[in-house]
Design an enzyme around this catalytic site. Structure first.
Site, mmCIF file in Angstrom:
data_model
loop_
_atom_site.group_PDB
_atom_site.id
_atom_site.type_symbol
_atom_site.label_atom_id
_atom_site.label_comp_id
_atom_site.label_asym_id
_atom_site.label_seq_id
_atom_site.Cartn_x
_atom_site.Cartn_y
_atom_site.Cartn_z
ATOM 1 C CG HIS C 213 -75.999 -54.444 -112.797
ATOM 2 N ND1 HIS C 213 -76.728 -53.314 -112.552
ATOM 3 C CD2 HIS C 213 -76.420 -55.356 -111.882
ATOM 4 C CE1 HIS C 213 -77.536 -53.524 -111.526
ATOM 5 N NE2 HIS C 213 -77.361 -54.757 -111.096
ATOM 6 C CB SER C 217 -81.699 -60.564 -114.597
ATOM 7 O OG SER C 217 -81.232 -59.789 -113.539
ATOM 8 C CE LYS C 241 -91.780 -61.023 -107.892
ATOM 9 N NZ LYS C 241 -92.179 -61.447 -109.228
ATOM 10 C CG ASP C 242 -85.627 -57.774 -104.772
ATOM 11 O OD1 ASP C 242 -86.241 -58.792 -105.149
ATOM 12 O OD2 ASP C 242 -84.575 -57.366 -105.294
ATOM 13 C CD GLU C 285 -73.450 -75.076 -87.236
ATOM 14 O OE1 GLU C 285 -73.882 -75.914 -86.424
ATOM 15 O OE2 GLU C 285 -73.893 -73.922 -87.324
#
Lengths: 255, 183, 420
Positions: C213, C217, C241-242, C285
């Site tokens: 922040h 972005s 959107k998220d 894994e």
């Protein structure tokens, strides 16, 4: 452009495969995929096969193999009544105690008890089986590659060793067992068991039934899981469609 | 002019449609979140293995008249006393008006010779004495709580001391002549 | 004192004493976000959601789990069989681990492709690498807890890596184990740390967000958002959107949980740990496979016939180096252009690099024999060459395509393009 890069990468890899490989060839044994009642997102265990499989386990397997993670009360999932289960459990003795005098004592098993294993510990188990350790079967279907298909294949793939292969004493030839030499004698023979429901007891039938039973023993939650899963997925589909609509609406303001 | 009005109308429709959509989505989402909380909460409830031990079967045949045994039911001691004739009479011939928690003995047993009570003092959860020979049983021949001196009679009823109620009779039934199932 | 903009008296009263509402408004609602973020940008917040799901399921599982080598395996099976919805919590946690890595790896490759590590986002990027390291440690220790064969032998192999350290290696390994082999002290300390580390992850995630922040972005064009029209408020645009992204993610995640819960798992881990029998083929894994491949394929490093670094130590150094090199990426890539969209050569190499990582993963899943060793060595060499040679050289010699003047102009041009 992406394609160009990928082609380069692929041809690079293809070139490398042609390199001579000095490594010992590890034999890959193909396990045939079978249709099981419990396959697929709607699959459930065939109850009658499970019950027959439980009979096979009792009569052909339980002499050497335990099912220690199961409890007798779990058999209710096979459709047995409380009284049936009590009767099954009573056949076994468990050690309990100490009592008021400080002594351990034997009592009949209760539905809440875990399945009684044939041997008290692995040492006893090995001693009774020429040094080989019959594995506990509670999770065997989950603990082997190809799961149920492998267990079925193992039970039905006994045979004579090829002429060029020498079998040590106490070993048997099995086409799908890694290394082909297995210490477990063929456990199933045609018609050696009489099914209480009259089904013809062929080796195929018995292997398939006991595999179904063991698949349930390894994943007793499977039916509940798939049922809940279908509901959850349907719900999520609706919610996601709504969220897509909201996103579309909100973003249309930008134009 | 006309077109403007139409546009405004369309925009209004649009607005309310979005509100409806938002509302529905919010509602469905909230319902989903609430439903998915349940497995988390339910996992803290007694599990299947715990529930399977919620009943205890007791064989009464080795208990002679006048003897007591203690068995464990759901992690708590249960006192089972094979009462003598005298103890039964004592328990039955009580003026209910004398009792702090008045219940007739007839309502506290299925068969008079067998008294089954949870061995936890209703005062603060101590385990009363009186099961073994030689332990104090209090003035009324039942049990005596060592923590704060509560005394219980041969029906497990509170007679003296701070306990507010009688010893609790657990749910049980006779499965045959000589054994009971508690729970 | 802050004067709250809120009209509601209670909100205003709280806000003027503890400015949570001002903070939320600024950082979650009004937070200016480039208008052109695509769905690859959703994976950051999806990773946050997975972290929360993992924490919640983990706490519930911890209430039922017994961290003792004699009971651990059976206590996990009790969760699967007897605890109400225990199987659901366990499968959510088990598959959640795999999902976490899928999501974070996508997030990371997105960062590389669009140049999100470049100035002024170096610290943001470095914090992300720290999160990745913490995740790896957490996942590794968590995998030990069910105390199956793979748990035990995976832990044995990985902790033995430290014995490669000259002089003090063996002492360090015994210190890690709390004994002379993996045993109960190891299990209990892994359990304690497996519970602790996620909270460290939360702290670093918070810093990651503060840094984000601060510098705002990046976006698919890689050009800074300068004009007001370049950005839109985070809410409702990116919340909407998220959330759609969350829906799609949960469809995939729950699809595995309900219908193929053991897809990512190893059958051997359903066999209780046996310190006297190693499974024929130990694999970690899947999310560790590329690193495992690097670990195993390194030969002794010789100079004129003298062994300079033993293979074991070299493997360990390169394995840790393969992650640590990420910290230096912002300075290795000196190109001023961020997004690969305008860097034709970089873009080609990016896809080769991605293919190389997949190749290493495939090598890691196979026994270190024959052509797999050769493939692994080439893959490892390329992995490091990509960072140390290719990226600096490309930055120096590549001629980038012309950049758009601003985010909004590019967005409008695209729209025009669609219409015509």
């Amino acid at each position: 452009m992406i394609r160009g890069a990928l082609t380069t990468a692929c041809s690079l890899m293809a070139g490398l495969f042609l390199l001579p490989s000095p490594a010992a060839v590890v034999e890959i044994i193909e396990i045939e995929k079978r249709d099981w009642s419990f396959d697929g997102i709607f699959g459930s265990f065939d109850r009658t096969a499970q019950q027959r499989g439980y009979q096979i386990y009792n009569e052909a397997c339980s002499g050497c193999h335990g099912l220690r993670l199961l409890t007798y009360r779990n058999l209710a999932a096979l459709g047995y009544s409380e009284d049936d289960i009590k009767a099954f459990a009573t056949d076994f003795d468990v050690t309990d105690g100490p009592d008021d005098e400080g002594e351990m004592y034997q009592r009949n098993a209760l539905p809440s008890d875990h399945f009684v294993s044939p041997f008290p510990n692995t040492q006893a188990s090995r001693a009774a089986n020429n040094g080989a350790l019959p594995p506990d079967l509670s999770l065997i279907v989950k603990a082997r590659k190809n799961g149920a298909d492998y267990i079925y294949a193992l039970l039905t793939s006994y045979g004579d060793a090829p002429d060029d292969e020498e079998l040590p004493d106490g070993m048997y030839y099995n086409a799908v067992f890694p290394g082909h030499q297995i210490a477990m004698p063929p456990p199933l023979y045609d018609d050696t068991i009489e099914y209480s429901d009259g089904t013809l007891a062929t080796v195929d039938q018995m292997a398939s039934d006991v595999t179904t039973f063991l698949a349930w023993a390894a994943s007793p939650e499977m039916e509940a899981r798939k049922r809940l899963g279908l509901k959850a997925m349907l719900f999520l589909l609706v919610l996601t469609a709504l969220l897509a609509a909201v996103k579309h609406k909100v973003w249309s303001r930008l134009n | 002019m006309n077109k403007k009005i139409q546009d405004a109308g369309a925009a209004g429709d649009d607005e309310s449609r979005r509100d409806f959509l938002l509302l529905t989505t919010g509602l469905v989402g909230t319902v989903g979140a609430a439903l998915s909380a349940w497995p988390f909460i339910d996992s803290m409830n007694p599990a299947a293995d715990v529930l399977s031990l919620s009943t205890t079967e007791v064989d009464l045949s080795p208990v002679e008249t006048g003897q007591s045994i203690t068995v464990v039911w759901r992690g708590k001691p249960v006192f089972i006393r094979h009462r003598t004739e005298q103890e039964i009479t004592q328990a039955r011939n009580v003026d209910l008006a004398e009792l702090r928690d008045p219940v007739p003995d007839e309502d506290r047993d299925i068969r008079p010779e067998w008294l089954v009570v949870v061995g936890v003092c209703p005062h603060l959860g101590c385990i009363p004495l009186g099961q073994k020979p030689g332990q104090p049983r209090g003035e009324w021949g039942g049990w005596f709580c060592p923590c704060h001196g509560s005394q219980f009679d041969t029906s497990g009823r509170i007679r003296k001391g701070p306990a507010p109620t009688n010893l609790v009779v657990p749910p049980y039934r006779f499965i045959n002549e000589t054994s009971i199932q508690i729970g | 004192m802050i004067t709250s903009k809120s009209a509601h008296p209670v909100v205003k009263w709280i806000d003027e004493r503890l400015p949570v509402f001002t903070f939320l408004n600024r950082e979650l609602r009004d937070y200016p976000t480039p208008r052109n973020l695509n769905y690859w940008w959703s994976f950051g917040s999806i990773a946050g959601v997975v972290l929360v799901v993992m924490t919640l399921t983990g706490i519930m599982l911890a209430m039922q789990y017994t961290a003792h080598m004699d009971y651990a395996f059976d206590s996990v099976e009790r969760i699967m069989r007897d605890v109400n919805y225990g199987w659901l919590l366990r499968y959510l946690h088990m598959n959640g681990g795999s999902m976490f890595f899928i999501v974070v790896y996508i997030h990371l490759f997105r960062g590389i492709y669009f140049g999100s590590y470049k100035s002024p986002r170096e610290i943001l990027w470095a914090l992300g690498v720290v999160i990745l390291l913490l995740m790896m440690a957490t996942a590794f220790m968590g995998y030990v807890l069910p105390w199956g064969q793979m748990s035990f032998w995976g832990a044995t192999v990985i902790t033995n890596l430290f014995s490669a350290i000259p002089l003090v290696g063996d002492s360090i390994v015994n210190w890690l184990w709390g004994g002379y082999s993996i045993a109960n002290p190891t299990l209990t300390r892994f359990y304690a740390l497996h519970y602790l580390f996620p909270f460290l992850i939360f702290v670093v995630v918070a810093l990651h967000l503060v840094a984000l922040h601060m510098v705002k972005s990046n976006n698919p064009l890689g050009v800074d958002a300068k004009e007001p029209q370049d950005t839109i408020p985070f809410h409702p645009y990116y919340t909407a959107k998220d959330f759609f992204g969350f829906g799609v993610f949960f469809l995939v995640y729950l699809g595995f949980v309900f219908f193929a819960p053991d897809f990512f798992g190893e059958p051997d881990n359903y066999i209780p740990a046996n310190p006297l029998a190693t499974p024929p083929h130990i694999v970690p894994e899947w999310y560790f496979l590329p690193f495992y491949a690097i670990l195993r394929v390194v030969p002794d490093i010789e100079v004129f016939g003298f062994i300079l670094v033993e293979a074991k130590l070299a493997g360990v150094i390169l394995m840790f180096g393969s992650i640590l090199v990420l910290f230096f990426l912002p300075w290795l890539d000196s190109s001023k252009v961020r997004s690969a969209r305008f860097r034709p050569i970089f873009k080609q190499f990016f896809w080769i690099f991605l293919a190389d990582c997949l190749l290493l993963g495939w090598v890691g899943a196979n026994p270190p024999e024959g052509s797999f060793v050769v493939l692994g060595r080439i893959g490892t060499a390329f992995y490091f060459a990509y960072f140390i040679i290719i990226i600096p050289l490309v930055a120096r010699f590549e001629k980038p395509l012309p950049l758009p003047s601003s985010v909004v102009s590019s967005v409008l041009n695209e729209k025009k393009g669609e219409r015509s």
